[in-house]
Design a protein around this motif. Structure first.
Motif, mmCIF file in Angstrom:
data_model
loop_
_atom_site.group_PDB
_atom_site.id
_atom_site.type_symbol
_atom_site.label_atom_id
_atom_site.label_comp_id
_atom_site.label_asym_id
_atom_site.label_seq_id
_atom_site.Cartn_x
_atom_site.Cartn_y
_atom_site.Cartn_z
ATOM 1 N N ALA A 61 35.830 23.363 -39.486
ATOM 2 C CA ALA A 61 34.411 23.315 -39.845
ATOM 3 C C ALA A 61 34.313 22.904 -41.304
ATOM 4 O O ALA A 61 34.669 23.673 -42.205
ATOM 5 C CB ALA A 61 33.763 24.674 -39.623
ATOM 6 N N GLU A 62 33.831 21.688 -41.567
ATOM 7 C CA GLU A 62 33.831 21.129 -42.916
ATOM 8 C C GLU A 62 32.396 20.878 -43.377
ATOM 9 O O GLU A 62 31.599 20.272 -42.658
ATOM 10 C CB GLU A 62 34.661 19.845 -42.935
ATOM 11 C CG GLU A 62 36.093 20.117 -42.474
ATOM 12 C CD GLU A 62 36.973 18.876 -42.417
ATOM 13 O OE1 GLU A 62 36.520 17.808 -42.889
ATOM 14 O OE2 GLU A 62 38.105 18.973 -41.898
ATOM 15 N N VAL A 72 21.044 17.089 -36.308
ATOM 16 C CA VAL A 72 22.090 16.059 -36.356
ATOM 17 C C VAL A 72 23.435 16.761 -36.291
ATOM 18 O O VAL A 72 23.771 17.550 -37.183
ATOM 19 C CB VAL A 72 22.001 15.205 -37.643
ATOM 20 C CG1 VAL A 72 23.153 14.199 -37.685
ATOM 21 C CG2 VAL A 72 20.667 14.483 -37.725
ATOM 22 N N GLU A 73 24.199 16.515 -35.244
ATOM 23 C CA GLU A 73 25.516 17.127 -35.066
ATOM 24 C C GLU A 73 26.582 16.040 -35.094
ATOM 25 O O GLU A 73 26.488 15.051 -34.349
ATOM 26 C CB GLU A 73 25.575 17.879 -33.734
ATOM 27 C CG GLU A 73 24.571 19.022 -33.665
ATOM 28 C CD GLU A 73 24.510 19.680 -32.295
ATOM 29 O OE1 GLU A 73 23.823 20.707 -32.173
ATOM 30 O OE2 GLU A 73 25.133 19.156 -31.347
ATOM 31 N N ALA A 74 27.575 16.204 -35.940
ATOM 32 C CA ALA A 74 28.651 15.224 -36.091
ATOM 33 C C ALA A 74 29.975 15.861 -35.690
ATOM 34 O O ALA A 74 30.401 16.854 -36.291
ATOM 35 C CB ALA A 74 28.715 14.725 -37.530
ATOM 36 N N HIS A 76 29.433 9.398 -45.627
ATOM 37 C CA HIS A 76 29.592 10.856 -45.599
ATOM 38 C C HIS A 76 30.799 11.275 -44.755
ATOM 39 O O HIS A 76 31.494 12.242 -45.085
ATOM 40 C CB HIS A 76 28.330 11.502 -45.021
ATOM 41 C CG HIS A 76 27.204 11.628 -45.996
ATOM 42 N ND1 HIS A 76 27.006 12.738 -46.776
ATOM 43 C CD2 HIS A 76 26.205 10.759 -46.314
ATOM 44 C CE1 HIS A 76 25.925 12.561 -47.541
ATOM 45 N NE2 HIS A 76 25.417 11.366 -47.273
ATOM 46 N N LEU A 77 31.018 10.583 -43.645
ATOM 47 C CA LEU A 77 32.036 11.025 -42.684
ATOM 48 C C LEU A 77 33.441 10.535 -42.992
ATOM 49 O O LEU A 77 34.416 11.100 -42.484
ATOM 50 C CB LEU A 77 31.643 10.563 -41.275
ATOM 51 C CG LEU A 77 30.367 11.177 -40.699
ATOM 52 C CD1 LEU A 77 30.086 10.594 -39.315
ATOM 53 C CD2 LEU A 77 30.478 12.696 -40.615
ATOM 54 N N ILE A 127 30.914 18.930 -38.721
ATOM 55 C CA ILE A 127 30.292 19.027 -40.037
ATOM 56 C C ILE A 127 29.221 20.111 -40.065
ATOM 57 O O ILE A 127 28.282 20.110 -39.261
ATOM 58 C CB ILE A 127 29.671 17.677 -40.455
ATOM 59 C CG1 ILE A 127 30.702 16.551 -40.335
ATOM 60 C CG2 ILE A 127 29.127 17.752 -41.873
ATOM 61 C CD1 ILE A 127 31.946 16.741 -41.162
ATOM 62 N N LEU A 128 29.352 21.054 -41.019
ATOM 63 C CA LEU A 128 28.320 22.054 -41.285
ATOM 64 C C LEU A 128 27.257 21.398 -42.159
ATOM 65 O O LEU A 128 27.566 20.869 -43.227
ATOM 66 C CB LEU A 128 28.916 23.261 -41.997
ATOM 67 C CG LEU A 128 30.090 23.962 -41.288
ATOM 68 C CD1 LEU A 128 30.661 25.067 -42.173
ATOM 69 C CD2 LEU A 128 29.648 24.515 -39.953
#
Length: 679
Positions: free
Chosen positions: A567-568, A524-526, A495-496, A506-507
């Motif tokens: 912000a993606e 979950v915060e990336a 994903h990243l 990541i939103l």
């Protein structure tokens, strides 16, 4: 004679016997009417009546032998001293509290304590010197203080501060510090001391490091800095430090391999080192002090000899090799004849936290002594530094210990850390070795405008602890996952990858109707490394925002946007019941939330379907080789340890075991159906 004294002389039956004897004597005395007999009658009657009066309803008859045993036990307990204030052990010379021993202050006073060094005690009521003469043996066991020790008022006036000579005072004002001797003329307060040069000292001359007096209670607060001479005189990473006995890199310390070789390392465990040029063992004697600062972890290449000379993580014995072929494995000794390569010295359990390793035949626990170092794991791309924040006294701690022992969740990331406002604690062994919590200062939590936890102030302190910890700099992404969020790092990297290489976060939730629009939900915060750098470089800007009624995820998202961080959106990254729903069968999701119990948590990671579970139970009972009673336990541990840590098994990590479960209809195909439906 008191009430209890009479009761201990005899039981109810003995009292009745005395009464009957008195009656018989009384009958025999009628004819003679002797004065002596009369007195005896009166005496016996009085004692018997008194005992019957003291008898309580339901009193059981006590056996004389049991009575004597109870008295002996009571006497044994009463003859030793506890750790209560004002309780002296000067005469008892023994202690009741495990892990303590009786030490003298002077000829008139002694108490039971865990340790004692001659000099003033910063927790004592006065600054008079303790002589610390041991009286009697130490009580077996581990000492756990009932409450944290408190610094005495006289310490601030009498003891020495940073940079002052403590040779005379032998005590320190700063918490967590003790007075250490450098030479005959100088001593100074510091958290620890290793003989040799101290990279914090103004000169490179060696320290003797004899401790004078006792350590002040608490944790050291001030982070020391390396002295200017360190960069010029000390050894760099990869250089021999046997002569300099100091290191230039932060967090490094010089350790000896043998009489003529030493290297700068973060830590050292006796035995062969898998990144060394050969398999000759290290004795790991520390030379000089540790350079202050946080070490920079980096991927370590395993030397070629490891595959040839080390032990396979299966049912092979690593007692002689003291090293393991597979990454993340450690050689643990079971008994004097057997050792095995394992992710942790625990017995794998399917639906609960791992238990202690136990010999399958004798049922005795393993020694669990570590032989040699842990073989480092390979890192992946993009690299992940994963963290969780939790409390030690609730179910979150069980979730963390379970994941750590199995090497799953955040503990399958390239690097990881756990943060808690509780006192620093050891959680046990994981794929990177021993794990200790990182402390941060707690802040009261209220209710946000959305009815969730208004925990922004608390997480400001968490991110400050992350900055000081420094490990976020070693990886491409930092992932903050709640303890009740199940993380699958292999999927997460997929994903990243499209978002890597620039400042981004990541939103994860795009639910319609949210007043603040799409958000990065807190489960979950990336954040990319560059995004965190932007925050740390402009931290004051974010702290000055009107965050009082915000949850930490809303605050952090608004903060990063204001700092120009991209912000993606990736609304498939987390299957979150707090956002829309949690689909446990989603083959694309890299995380699932919330899962509050260990059973739910394991089910979402894939659990084990019936056939695999049955096979594991058979391996627990079976012996892999004749003559060894330990292999049954090893097989069960390794099969799952390898599943999440080391490599090939029947069902792969990239296709989690949840997909091997019997299918049901639709998205509700979930090991815990009652928890899948968010409505």
């Amino acid at each position: 004679m008191g009430r209890s004294d009479v009761k201990d002389v005899a039981g109810p039956e003995e009292a009745e016997s005395l009464l009957l004897s008195a009656r018989e004597i009384a009958v025999g005395s009628r004819g003679r009417r002797l004065r002596t007999a009369g007195l005896l009658v009166v005496g016996l009657l009085a004692v018997a009546v008194l005992m019957l009066m003291l008898r309580r309803p339901g009193d059981a008859v006590r056996h004389p032998v049991a009575e004597l045993d109870g008295m002996a036990e009571k006497e044994e307990k009463n003859k030793c001293s506890g750790t209560h204030p004002g309780e002296s052990c000067l005469h008892t010379k023994c202690c009741t509290q495990p892990g303590t021993q009786c030490f003298t202050k002077d000829s008139k006073w002694a108490i039971c304590r865990a340790a004692c060094r001659p000099g003033p005690d910063p927790t004592d009521m006065n600054n008079q010197t303790w002589e610390c003469k041991a009286l009697g043996p130490r009580k077996a066991g581990h000492y756990s203080p009932p409450s944290p020790p408190v610094m005495a008022p006289w310490v601030a006036k009498t003891c020495s501060g940073p940079g002052e000579n403590c040779t005379e005072t032998r005590c320190c004002k700063d918490a967590g510090n003790a007075c250490f001797k450098k030479d005959a003329k100088w001593s100074s307060c510091k958290p620890s001391c290793t003989p040799g040069p101290d990279p914090v000292d103004t000169s490179s001359s060696p320290w003797e490091c004899k401790q004078l007096g006792m350590r002040s209670p608490g944790w050291p607060r001030n982070a020391p800095k390396a002295a200017p001479w360190v960069a010029k005189k000390c050894s760099k990473d990869g250089e021999d430090c046997s002569k300099t006995r100091c290191c230039t890199e932060a967090g490094m310390q010089c350790f000896r391999k043998n009489s003529h070789t030493a290297k700068c390392l973060v830590g050292c465990h006796p035995g062969p080192h898998t990144d060394d040029k050969n398999s000759h063992p290290w004795n790991c004697t520390a030379l000089g002090g540790r350079t202050p600062g946080t070490p920079t972890p980096h991927p370590v290449k395993v030397a070629p000899w490891v595959k040839k000379e080390c032990t396979k993580s299966n049912t092979e014995n690593c007692l002689k090799t003291q090293c393991c072929k597979e990454g993340g494995m450690q050689c643990y000794q079971g008994n004097k004849n057997w050792a095995s390569c394992l992710p942790s010295c625990t017995q794998w359990k399917q639906w609960s936290v791992n238990g202690k390793m136990v010999d399958a035949k004798t049922k005795k626990p393993w020694m669990c002594k570590k032989l040699g170092p842990r073989t480092p794991r390979a890192w992946h791309s993009p690299s992940l530094f994963c963290i969780s924040v939790f409390r030690l006294n609730n179910e979150e701690a069980n979730l963390m210990r379970n994941a750590l022992g199995k090497g799953i969740g955040i503990f399958a990331c390239d690097n990881y850390a756990v943060f808690s406002s509780d006192p620093n604690s050891d959680l046990g062994d994981g794929p990177l070795g021993e794990l200790r919590t990182v402390h941060f200062t707690a802040v009261p939590v209220g209710i946000s405008k959305d009815g969730t936890a208004a925990n922004t102030g608390l997480f400001m302190n968490v991110w400050e602890a992350v900055r000081w910890d420094g490990r976020y700099r070693t990886c491409d992404w930092t992932i903050k996952a709640d303890p009740d969020a199940v993380l699958l790092p292999d999927r997460l990297r997929t994903h990243l990858k499209p978002h890597s290489g620039h400042s981004a976060f990541i939103l994860t939730c795009g639910k319609a109707g949210m007043p603040d629009g799409p958000m990065m939900f807190g489960s979950v915060e990336a954040l990319s490394r560059m995004a965190l750098d932007s925050y740390f470089n402009s931290e004051s800007t974010c702290r000055n925002m009107p965050w009082g009624a915000w949850g930490e995820d809303l605050w952090l998202g608004n903060c990063l946007k204001n700092l120009g961080v991209s912000a993606e959106a990736d609304f498939n990254l987390v299957s979150d019941g707090v956002c829309l729903y949690r689909n446990c069968a989603d083959k694309n999701a890299a995380a699932f939330h919330p899962l509050k119990s260990v059973h739910e948590w394991l089910a979402a990671t894939g659990g084990l379907h019936a056939e695999v579970a049955d096979a594991q139970e058979e391996m627990i009972q079976a012996e892999a080789q004749p003559g060894s009673s330990l292999h049954g336990a090893i097989g069960a541990n390794l099969s799952v340890g390898l599943l999440f840590v080391a490599g090939p098994v029947p069902i792969s990590v990239t296709a989690p075991l949840v997909h091997a479960l019997p299918p049901t209809s639709g998205w509700q195909r979930c090991p815990m159906p009652h928890a899948c439906n968010p409505w």
